[in-house]
Design a protein around this motif. Sequence first.
Motif, PDB file in Angstrom:
ATOM      1  N   ARG A   1      25.925  38.404  32.970  1.00  0.00           N
ATOM      2  CA  ARG A   1      27.000  38.089  32.026  1.00  0.00           C
ATOM      3  C   ARG A   1      26.845  38.760  30.663  1.00  0.00           C
ATOM      4  NH1 ARG A   1      25.974  33.944  28.487  1.00  0.00           N
ATOM      5  NH2 ARG A   1      23.894  33.040  28.673  1.00  0.00           N
TER       6      ARG A   1
ATOM      7  N   GLN B   1      35.060  44.231  27.798  1.00  0.00           N
ATOM      8  CA  GLN B   1      35.857  43.072  27.421  1.00  0.00           C
ATOM      9  C   GLN B   1      34.927  41.876  27.284  1.00  0.00           C
ATOM     10  OE1 GLN B   1      39.147  43.204  26.584  1.00  0.00           O
ATOM     11  NE2 GLN B   1      38.721  45.389  26.818  1.00  0.00           N
TER      12      GLN B   1
ATOM     13  N   SER C   1      28.839  36.822  25.779  1.00  0.00           N
ATOM     14  CA  SER C   1      29.137  37.007  27.207  1.00  0.00           C
ATOM     15  C   SER C   1      30.282  37.990  27.420  1.00  0.00           C
ATOM     16  CB  SER C   1      29.506  35.678  27.856  1.00  0.00           C
ATOM     17  OG  SER C   1      28.400  34.824  27.884  1.00  0.00           O
ATOM     18  N   LEU C   2      30.127  38.800  28.450  1.00  0.00           N
ATOM     19  CA  LEU C   2      31.177  39.720  28.859  1.00  0.00           C
ATOM     20  C   LEU C   2      32.180  38.986  29.734  1.00  0.00           C
ATOM     21  CD1 LEU C   2      28.833  42.660  29.855  1.00  0.00           C
ATOM     22  CD2 LEU C   2      30.245  42.535  27.807  1.00  0.00           C
ATOM     23  N   SER C   3      33.408  39.453  29.730  1.00  0.00           N
ATOM     24  CA  SER C   3      34.417  38.926  30.638  1.00  0.00           C
ATOM     25  C   SER C   3      33.981  39.220  32.073  1.00  0.00           C
ATOM     26  CB  SER C   3      35.755  39.605  30.334  1.00  0.00           C
ATOM     27  OG  SER C   3      36.685  39.359  31.346  1.00  0.00           O
ATOM     28  N   ARG C   4      34.454  38.461  32.999  1.00  0.00           N
ATOM     29  CA  ARG C   4      34.088  38.684  34.406  1.00  0.00           C
ATOM     30  C   ARG C   4      34.732  39.945  34.964  1.00  0.00           C
ATOM     31  NH1 ARG C   4      33.908  32.645  37.017  1.00  0.00           N
ATOM     32  NH2 ARG C   4      32.301  31.920  35.593  1.00  0.00           N
ATOM     33  N   ARG C   5      35.813  40.384  34.365  1.00  0.00           N
ATOM     34  CA  ARG C   5      36.506  41.575  34.854  1.00  0.00           C
ATOM     35  C   ARG C   5      36.253  42.738  33.902  1.00  0.00           C
ATOM     36  NH1 ARG C   5      42.252  39.521  34.993  1.00  0.00           N
ATOM     37  NH2 ARG C   5      42.506  41.649  34.299  1.00  0.00           N
ATOM     38  N   GLN C   6      35.482  43.694  34.376  1.00  0.00           N
ATOM     39  CA  GLN C   6      35.194  44.887  33.588  1.00  0.00           C
ATOM     40  C   GLN C   6      35.658  46.109  34.366  1.00  0.00           C
ATOM     41  OE1 GLN C   6      33.844  44.870  30.485  1.00  0.00           O
ATOM     42  NE2 GLN C   6      33.680  42.645  30.572  1.00  0.00           N
TER      43      GLN C   6
ATOM     44  N   SER D   1      38.720  41.100  21.373  1.00  0.00           N
ATOM     45  CA  SER D   1      37.782  40.841  22.474  1.00  0.00           C
ATOM     46  C   SER D   1      37.245  42.148  23.068  1.00  0.00           C
ATOM     47  CB  SER D   1      38.463  40.020  23.572  1.00  0.00           C
ATOM     48  OG  SER D   1      39.505  40.783  24.170  1.00  0.00           O
TER      49      SER D   1
ATOM     50  N   ALA E   1      34.113  37.738  26.564  1.00  0.00           N
ATOM     51  CA  ALA E   1      34.693  36.472  27.034  1.00  0.00           C
ATOM     52  C   ALA E   1      35.499  35.771  25.949  1.00  0.00           C
ATOM     53  CB  ALA E   1      33.585  35.554  27.555  1.00  0.00           C
ATOM     54  N   GLY E   2      35.285  36.095  24.705  1.00  0.00           N
ATOM     55  CA  GLY E   2      36.032  35.473  23.606  1.00  0.00           C
ATOM     56  C   GLY E   2      36.346  36.492  22.533  1.00  0.00           C
ATOM     57  N   TRP E   3      36.658  35.983  21.347  1.00  0.00           N
ATOM     58  CA  TRP E   3      36.966  36.829  20.193  1.00  0.00           C
ATOM     59  C   TRP E   3      35.901  36.569  19.112  1.00  0.00           C
ATOM     60  CZ3 TRP E   3      41.994  39.203  18.855  1.00  0.00           C
ATOM     61  CH2 TRP E   3      42.807  39.371  19.973  1.00  0.00           C
TER      62      TRP E   3
END
Length: 175
Positions: free
Chosen positions: A107, A132, A91-96, A63, A134-136
């Motif tokens: 996003r 990071q 999409s990017l993770s919400r926590r960067q 990820s 949102a998925g792999w």
Amino acid sequence: MESAAAETAAAAAMAMAMAMAVVLGMGGAAAAAPGNGAVAGAAGGIAPEADVSHHGHVSLWGSGLGVWVQSVNYGPSNLADVTVRVRTSVSLSRRQELPEGCLQADRLTVLCRTGALRTDEAEGRQLALELQLAGWPDEVVVRVDTLWNGGATDRNPQNNDHEVLALATGDEYVF
């Protein structure tokens, strides 16, 4: 007939006078002359000319998405600041955890300031992002471009507008 020709000539002379007034109002013809790094801007000012270039590589693993960018200004004008835009197809993770001068705009997008880009700096500015997702994903398309360059004219945008496909191999994909 002579009246129509006279009206056309008068209209052409008026248009030429207005065009000269606009150029002179922007600092004179000498300020917009070729070779001085400035071109006449449509908004009523003189826009500097600068050739911003972004190159680097992208790597995808799990990820994690690494984006390394080197931004250089080939001139002729120095720039006070440039904003690099990095957009992803996933999409990017919400926590960067982003470096100073960077923010997550939405996003899919991260924006980063380069700081001043002088024409005499061969190294330019380095940017390293470990994003990071949102998925792999098996792959991601990354777009790197200049969002803002202080209003400078860039006659060679091909070297600062890139799109690269990165597969989830951990390999470096160069742009």
